[in-house]
Motif scaffolding. Structure first.
Motif, PDB file in Angstrom:
ATOM      1  N   UNK A 128      16.919  -3.253   6.931  1.00  0.00           N
ATOM      2  CA  UNK A 128      17.846  -3.523   5.829  1.00  0.00           C
ATOM      3  C   UNK A 128      17.142  -3.576   4.481  1.00  0.00           C
ATOM      4  N   UNK A 129      15.838  -3.796   4.485  1.00  0.00           N
ATOM      5  CA  UNK A 129      15.074  -3.926   3.243  1.00  0.00           C
ATOM      6  C   UNK A 129      14.103  -2.766   3.095  1.00  0.00           C
ATOM      7  N   UNK A 130      14.098  -2.157   1.913  1.00  0.00           N
ATOM      8  CA  UNK A 130      13.206  -1.044   1.613  1.00  0.00           C
ATOM      9  C   UNK A 130      11.937  -1.553   0.933  1.00  0.00           C
ATOM     10  N   UNK A 131      10.792  -1.100   1.426  1.00  0.00           N
ATOM     11  CA  UNK A 131       9.513  -1.428   0.767  1.00  0.00           C
ATOM     12  C   UNK A 131       8.848  -0.100   0.419  1.00  0.00           C
ATOM     13  N   UNK A 132       9.201   0.412  -0.757  1.00  0.00           N
ATOM     14  CA  UNK A 132       8.717   1.716  -1.192  1.00  0.00           C
ATOM     15  C   UNK A 132       7.549   1.578  -2.167  1.00  0.00           C
ATOM     16  N   UNK A 133       6.994   2.711  -2.535  1.00  0.00           N
ATOM     17  CA  UNK A 133       5.813   2.750  -3.411  1.00  0.00           C
ATOM     18  C   UNK A 133       6.039   1.967  -4.698  1.00  0.00           C
ATOM     19  N   UNK A 134       7.213   2.086  -5.286  1.00  0.00           N
ATOM     20  CA  UNK A 134       7.487   1.410  -6.552  1.00  0.00           C
ATOM     21  C   UNK A 134       7.382  -0.105  -6.401  1.00  0.00           C
ATOM     22  N   UNK A 135       7.914  -0.631  -5.308  1.00  0.00           N
ATOM     23  CA  UNK A 135       7.853  -2.074  -5.078  1.00  0.00           C
ATOM     24  C   UNK A 135       6.419  -2.514  -4.815  1.00  0.00           C
ATOM     25  N   UNK A 136       5.698  -1.723  -4.042  1.00  0.00           N
ATOM     26  CA  UNK A 136       4.299  -2.041  -3.736  1.00  0.00           C
ATOM     27  C   UNK A 136       3.468  -2.089  -5.019  1.00  0.00           C
ATOM     28  N   UNK A 137       3.653  -1.105  -5.874  1.00  0.00           N
ATOM     29  CA  UNK A 137       2.900  -1.054  -7.139  1.00  0.00           C
ATOM     30  C   UNK A 137       3.263  -2.216  -8.054  1.00  0.00           C
ATOM     31  N   UNK A 138       4.525  -2.635  -8.011  1.00  0.00           N
ATOM     32  CA  UNK A 138       5.004  -3.666  -8.936  1.00  0.00           C
ATOM     33  C   UNK A 138       4.689  -5.083  -8.479  1.00  0.00           C
ATOM     34  N   UNK A 139       4.208  -5.238  -7.237  1.00  0.00           N
ATOM     35  CA  UNK A 139       3.989  -6.584  -6.676  1.00  0.00           C
ATOM     36  C   UNK A 139       2.550  -6.709  -6.172  1.00  0.00           C
ATOM     37  N   UNK A 140       1.595  -6.952  -7.068  1.00  0.00           N
ATOM     38  CA  UNK A 140       0.178  -6.978  -6.679  1.00  0.00           C
ATOM     39  C   UNK A 140      -0.220  -8.134  -5.768  1.00  0.00           C
ATOM     40  N   UNK A 141       0.643  -9.149  -5.643  1.00  0.00           N
ATOM     41  CA  UNK A 141       0.286 -10.285  -4.776  1.00  0.00           C
ATOM     42  C   UNK A 141       0.440  -9.960  -3.296  1.00  0.00           C
ATOM     43  N   UNK A 142       1.218  -8.909  -2.983  1.00  0.00           N
ATOM     44  CA  UNK A 142       1.490  -8.579  -1.584  1.00  0.00           C
ATOM     45  C   UNK A 142       0.225  -8.060  -0.903  1.00  0.00           C
ATOM     46  N   UNK A 143      -0.110  -8.680   0.222  1.00  0.00           N
ATOM     47  CA  UNK A 143      -1.271  -8.282   1.013  1.00  0.00           C
ATOM     48  C   UNK A 143      -0.882  -7.682   2.356  1.00  0.00           C
ATOM     49  N   UNK A 144       0.355  -7.969   2.798  1.00  0.00           N
ATOM     50  CA  UNK A 144       0.761  -7.544   4.135  1.00  0.00           C
ATOM     51  C   UNK A 144       2.255  -7.268   4.160  1.00  0.00           C
ATOM     52  N   UNK A 145       2.615  -6.207   4.853  1.00  0.00           N
ATOM     53  CA  UNK A 145       4.020  -5.879   5.111  1.00  0.00           C
ATOM     54  C   UNK A 145       4.214  -5.877   6.618  1.00  0.00           C
ATOM     55  N   UNK A 146       5.159  -6.655   7.090  1.00  0.00           N
ATOM     56  CA  UNK A 146       5.422  -6.724   8.523  1.00  0.00           C
ATOM     57  C   UNK A 146       6.818  -6.227   8.847  1.00  0.00           C
ATOM     58  N   UNK A 147       6.933  -5.463   9.911  1.00  0.00           N
ATOM     59  CA  UNK A 147       8.230  -4.929  10.352  1.00  0.00           C
ATOM     60  C   UNK A 147       8.670  -5.686  11.590  1.00  0.00           C
ATOM     61  N   UNK A 148       9.857  -6.242  11.531  1.00  0.00           N
ATOM     62  CA  UNK A 148      10.398  -7.004  12.654  1.00  0.00           C
ATOM     63  C   UNK A 148      10.997  -6.048  13.680  1.00  0.00           C
ATOM     64  N   UNK A 149      10.131  -5.235  14.259  1.00  0.00           N
ATOM     65  CA  UNK A 149      10.550  -4.240  15.225  1.00  0.00           C
ATOM     66  C   UNK A 149       9.524  -3.135  15.323  1.00  0.00           C
TER      67      UNK A 149
END
Length: 316
Positions: free
Chosen positions: A51-72
């Protein structure tokens, strides 16, 4: 460290992470507010379903993010390769949903083979007035035992389907672009088990031999099943798709059902989610579920626990 479980996480996952000092935020943040929320709260990791998109634009705009986890399993909604190139961890739980998806395949098959999808619509409306007529109409079902089930995609989920098929006494055949064979162990309640080695076969051979065909592949550039493939199948074949929308040509499927080439279909995923085509929703020969392949309590517990273990290992 702060973890935003934007599409939720099981209590078992929350408990495991909480014990190690992680702060779990289960607030549901709208897609267009995600960037601001992550930056305002200095989120270290985000956990999502489709349900949630984690695309390049979001990754670039959020430098605090260290990990992306997929519930599946699937990562169609994440620019995973780009994220890893930027030094982020990208994790999922590939084994957690295998049993639940495989059971849903057979829920559709059992229902379709015995007309449950239709009977459950008709009985509440006319069961008291047309009981004998309905009995006659729905007494021409078929048994799964002895039939051939063809599995396209023989990874974890495909192999879980094979286990159930073997347990039912079905002939199991499979095709896969990479896997050439796999030992399938059918485990029994008393600790005994039977292991059968299954060699994969060419896709065209499977299409010709299978009574039922079930899809278990990742997103593809083109359709895995369309008119060309359907023409190679047995008359009266049944098709199940619990994998991805867009790998089964839905218009070709409906035309094949209307012509009698395909007897029935079971669909858990759709090309136009979350608004499936009306011609699918209204077709009496299609059994429908709203993308619930991984939707069991047991699967959600396994996913939460598995992701928690990986997060603790990577971020502690």
């Amino acid at each position: 460290m702060k973890i935003l479980a934007n599409d939720g996480i099981s209590q078992s996952g929350i408990d495991a992470l909480g014990k190690r000092g992680f702060e779990i935020i289960t607030t549901k943040v709208a897609q267009n507010q995600l960037e601001n929320y992550i930056n305002e709260h200095t989120i270290d990791a985000i956990l999502v379903k489709n349900a949630t998109q984690v695309r390049q634009e979001l990754i670039d705009a959020c430098p605090s993010i260290k990990l992306i986890g997929v519930l599946g399993v699937g990562m169609d909604n994440i620019d995973a390769e780009y994220a890893e190139d930027q030094g982020l961890y990208v994790i999922n739980a590939p084994e957690a949903s295998a049993s639940s998806v495989a059971e849903l395949v057979f829920a559709h098959l059992f229902g379709l083979a015995r007309f449950l999808h239709a009977s459950n619509r008709e009985m509440p409306l006319e069961g008291d007035s047309r009981f004998k007529e309905l009995k006659k109409a729905y007494s021409q079902g078929i048994e799964l035992k002895g039939k051939t089930i063809g599995i396209i995609g023989f990874g974890r989920i495909g192999q879980a389907v094979a286990k159930i098929g073997l347990g039912l006494g079905m002939n199991v055949i499979a095709t896969d672009d990479i896997i050439t064979n796999a030992p399938i162990s059918v485990d029994f309640f008393n600790g005994q088990k039977v292991t059968i080695n299954i060699d994969t076969i060419p896709k065209d051979e499977l299409l010709k031999e299978a009574d039922f065909i079930t899809l278990h592949v990742s997103a593809q550039e083109d359709y895995v099943i369309s008119k060309k493939e359907i023409e190679k199948m047995k008359d009266g074949v049944g098709i199940i798709n619990t994998a991805r929308g867009g790998i089964l040509h839905e218009v070709d499927l409906v035309m094949a059902i209307e012509s009698g080439k395909v007897q029935f279909a079971g669909l858990d995923v759709f090309e136009t989610e979350p608004k499936p085509a009306v011609q699918l929703l209204m077709n009496p020969e299609i059994s429908l579920t709203p993308n619930i392949g991984a939707g069991t309590k047991e699967t959600q517990d396994r996913i939460g626990t598995e992701l928690a273990k990986q997060i603790i290992k990577l971020l502690s």
